[in-house]
Design a protein around this motif. Structure first.
Motif, PDB file in Angstrom:
ATOM      1  N   GLY A   6      45.662  50.360  28.066  1.00 32.67           N
ATOM      2  CA  GLY A   6      45.229  49.085  27.508  1.00 32.67           C
ATOM      3  C   GLY A   6      43.850  48.691  27.999  1.00 32.67           C
ATOM      4  O   GLY A   6      43.096  49.512  28.530  1.00 32.67           O
ATOM      5  N   LEU A   7      43.546  47.417  27.842  1.00 35.63           N
ATOM      6  CA  LEU A   7      42.255  46.862  28.228  1.00 35.63           C
ATOM      7  C   LEU A   7      42.258  46.421  29.690  1.00 35.63           C
ATOM      8  O   LEU A   7      43.323  46.198  30.274  1.00 35.63           O
ATOM      9  CB  LEU A   7      41.927  45.640  27.361  1.00 35.63           C
ATOM     10  CG  LEU A   7      41.716  45.867  25.878  1.00 35.63           C
ATOM     11  CD1 LEU A   7      41.673  44.539  25.136  1.00 35.63           C
ATOM     12  CD2 LEU A   7      40.449  46.669  25.635  1.00 35.63           C
ATOM     13  N   TYR A   8      41.067  46.227  30.234  1.00 32.44           N
ATOM     14  CA  TYR A   8      40.882  45.703  31.580  1.00 32.44           C
ATOM     15  C   TYR A   8      40.045  44.436  31.462  1.00 32.44           C
ATOM     16  O   TYR A   8      38.992  44.438  30.823  1.00 32.44           O
ATOM     17  CB  TYR A   8      40.195  46.743  32.472  1.00 32.44           C
ATOM     18  CG  TYR A   8      41.038  47.990  32.581  1.00 32.44           C
ATOM     19  CD1 TYR A   8      42.006  48.112  33.577  1.00 32.44           C
ATOM     20  CD2 TYR A   8      40.920  49.014  31.645  1.00 32.44           C
ATOM     21  CE1 TYR A   8      42.812  49.241  33.659  1.00 32.44           C
ATOM     22  CE2 TYR A   8      41.718  50.140  31.716  1.00 32.44           C
ATOM     23  CZ  TYR A   8      42.667  50.242  32.714  1.00 32.44           C
ATOM     24  OH  TYR A   8      43.470  51.353  32.779  1.00 32.44           O
ATOM     25  N   LYS A   9      40.526  43.364  32.069  1.00 28.84           N
ATOM     26  CA  LYS A   9      39.894  42.054  31.921  1.00 28.84           C
ATOM     27  C   LYS A   9      38.930  41.777  33.074  1.00 28.84           C
ATOM     28  O   LYS A   9      39.252  42.010  34.236  1.00 28.84           O
ATOM     29  CB  LYS A   9      40.980  40.972  31.894  1.00 28.84           C
ATOM     30  CG  LYS A   9      40.459  39.569  31.673  1.00 28.84           C
ATOM     31  CD  LYS A   9      41.630  38.594  31.592  1.00 28.84           C
ATOM     32  CE  LYS A   9      41.192  37.178  31.326  1.00 28.84           C
ATOM     33  NZ  LYS A   9      42.368  36.289  31.189  1.00 28.84           N
ATOM     34  N   VAL A  10      37.761  41.260  32.710  1.00 27.07           N
ATOM     35  CA  VAL A  10      36.776  40.823  33.692  1.00 27.07           C
ATOM     36  C   VAL A  10      36.505  39.346  33.413  1.00 27.07           C
ATOM     37  O   VAL A  10      36.051  38.999  32.319  1.00 27.07           O
ATOM     38  CB  VAL A  10      35.464  41.638  33.574  1.00 27.07           C
ATOM     39  CG1 VAL A  10      34.413  41.110  34.536  1.00 27.07           C
ATOM     40  CG2 VAL A  10      35.727  43.125  33.799  1.00 27.07           C
ATOM     41  N   GLU A  11      36.817  38.495  34.375  1.00 23.53           N
ATOM     42  CA  GLU A  11      36.475  37.084  34.262  1.00 23.53           C
ATOM     43  C   GLU A  11      35.056  36.940  34.792  1.00 23.53           C
ATOM     44  O   GLU A  11      34.828  36.906  36.001  1.00 23.53           O
ATOM     45  CB  GLU A  11      37.468  36.217  35.026  1.00 23.53           C
ATOM     46  CG  GLU A  11      38.846  36.223  34.389  1.00 23.53           C
ATOM     47  CD  GLU A  11      39.859  35.387  35.146  1.00 23.53           C
ATOM     48  OE1 GLU A  11      39.649  35.064  36.334  1.00 23.53           O
ATOM     49  OE2 GLU A  11      40.894  35.073  34.537  1.00 23.53           O
ATOM     50  N   ALA A  12      34.106  36.881  33.884  1.00 19.10           N
ATOM     51  CA  ALA A  12      32.692  36.900  34.244  1.00 19.10           C
ATOM     52  C   ALA A  12      32.204  35.508  34.641  1.00 19.10           C
ATOM     53  O   ALA A  12      32.863  34.504  34.410  1.00 19.10           O
ATOM     54  CB  ALA A  12      31.882  37.436  33.064  1.00 19.10           C
ATOM     55  N   SER A  13      31.029  35.487  35.238  1.00 23.48           N
ATOM     56  CA  SER A  13      30.389  34.236  35.646  1.00 23.48           C
ATOM     57  C   SER A  13      30.158  33.345  34.430  1.00 23.48           C
ATOM     58  O   SER A  13      29.906  33.835  33.332  1.00 23.48           O
ATOM     59  CB  SER A  13      29.034  34.524  36.292  1.00 23.48           C
ATOM     60  OG  SER A  13      29.160  35.445  37.340  1.00 23.48           O
ATOM     61  N   ASP A  14      30.200  32.051  34.646  1.00 21.15           N
ATOM     62  CA  ASP A  14      29.925  31.098  33.567  1.00 21.15           C
ATOM     63  C   ASP A  14      28.538  31.339  32.976  1.00 21.15           C
ATOM     64  O   ASP A  14      27.569  31.578  33.713  1.00 21.15           O
ATOM     65  CB  ASP A  14      29.984  29.656  34.081  1.00 21.15           C
ATOM     66  CG  ASP A  14      31.392  29.199  34.408  1.00 21.15           C
ATOM     67  OD1 ASP A  14      32.349  29.852  33.953  1.00 21.15           O
ATOM     68  OD2 ASP A  14      31.526  28.200  35.135  1.00 21.15           O
ATOM     69  N   ASP A  15      28.469  31.274  31.677  1.00 18.84           N
ATOM     70  CA  ASP A  15      27.206  31.310  30.943  1.00 18.84           C
ATOM     71  C   ASP A  15      26.329  32.518  31.243  1.00 18.84           C
ATOM     72  O   ASP A  15      25.104  32.416  31.304  1.00 18.84           O
ATOM     73  CB  ASP A  15      26.425  30.010  31.180  1.00 18.84           C
ATOM     74  CG  ASP A  15      27.198  28.788  30.730  1.00 18.84           C
ATOM     75  OD1 ASP A  15      27.923  28.892  29.713  1.00 18.84           O
ATOM     76  OD2 ASP A  15      27.094  27.736  31.389  1.00 18.84           O
ATOM     77  N   THR A  16      26.956  33.680  31.446  1.00 15.12           N
ATOM     78  CA  THR A  16      26.165  34.908  31.637  1.00 15.12           C
ATOM     79  C   THR A  16      26.388  35.901  30.501  1.00 15.12           C
ATOM     80  O   THR A  16      25.651  36.861  30.388  1.00 15.12           O
ATOM     81  CB  THR A  16      26.508  35.612  32.967  1.00 15.12           C
ATOM     82  OG1 THR A  16      27.892  36.002  32.973  1.00 15.12           O
ATOM     83  CG2 THR A  16      26.204  34.723  34.161  1.00 15.12           C
TER      84      THR A  16
END
Length: 188
Positions: A59-69
Motif C-alpha cells: 500500500g501507500l506510505y503517509k507523510v504528514e508534511a510541514s504546513d504550507d510546504t
C-alpha cells in the motif's frame, strides 16, 4: 497497437464558469507508493489517473508534511515536448526517520500523491514508464546553526515528459487515502 493520441478540445475558460476558491498550496498529507507494489499500472483518462490498487500486503506510505510546504508546479517542455512536473514538500525535522525516508525514495521507483486543499483535487506524480526523480540537491537537510533556526528536511521531486501540466488521481471511493496505507494492508 497503441491508441492515437489526440489533443483535448479547446473550450472557453470564463470567470463565470470558474466559481472556485483559488487557495494556494496543497494539503498537508503526502502519500508515497512504490510502483512495484501496484497490482496493475494506473490508467490515464484525460489528465486523471485511476485509484491505485495494490498487491496483497502492500500500500501507500503517509507523510504528514510541514504546513504550507506542499507545492506542485507544471511547466511546458517546449513545443510538443510535453510538461515537466515538480513537487515540493518538507518535514519540520532532521531525524533518523526522515533520513530513512529520504534514502528510500531517492533510490526506488516511487510515485507521489498530494492531497488537495480547499476545492483543489488530489494530484499525483506518476507515469508508468517514467521515473520520479530527486535531482542533485533534490533532498536537503538543514539542522540550522543557532537555536532559533528551523530544522528541516526538504524534498523536490521531478517528473519530466508527461502530457499535462498537472496530473490528478481519483480519490478512493470510501474511507479516503488512509484506507490504502501499507500499515493497514492485510496479507502479504
Amino acid at each position: 497497437m497503441a491508441e492515437k493520441a489526440t489533443c483535448p478540445e479547446l473550450v472557453d475558460v470564463l470567470n463565470e464558469n470558474e466559481c472556485l476558491e483559488n487557495i494556494a498550496g496543497m494539503g498537508n498529507n503526502v502519500y508515497i507508493g512504490l510502483k512495484s507494489d501496484l497490482a496493475a499500472p494506473l490508467t490515464l483518462t484525460g489528465s486523471t489517473y485511476s485509484t491505485p490498487t495494490f498487491k496483497s500486503g502492500k500500500g501507500l506510505y503517509k507523510v504528514e508534511a510541514s504546513d504550507d510546504t506542499q507545492q506542485i508546479q507544471g511547466s511546458s517542455a517546449g513545443y510538443r515536448g510535453g510538461f515537466d512536473l515538480t513537487t515540493n514538500f518538507a518535514l519540520d525535522s532532521v531525524s533518523e526517520t526522515g533520513g530513512k525516508l529520504a534514502r528510500a525514495i531517492n533510490n526506488q521507483d516511487v510515485f507521489i500523491i498530494v492531497t488537495g486543499k480547499g476545492s483543489d483535487r488530489t494530484q499525483i506524480m506518476y507515469d508508468p514508464n517514467i521515473k520520479v526523480k530527486f535531482d542533485n540537491g533534490g533532498i536537503k537537510t538543514d539542522t540550522g546553526a543557532k537555536s532559533g533556526d528551523e530544522r528541516k528536511t526538504t524534498f523536490e521531486a521531478k517528473l519530466n515528459g508527461v502530457l499535462y501540466p498537472n496530473l490528478y488521481v481519483t480519490d478512493p471511493a470510501t474511507e479516503g487515502w488512509d484506507s490504502l496505507l501499507a500499515s493497514k494492508a492485510v496479507g502479504g
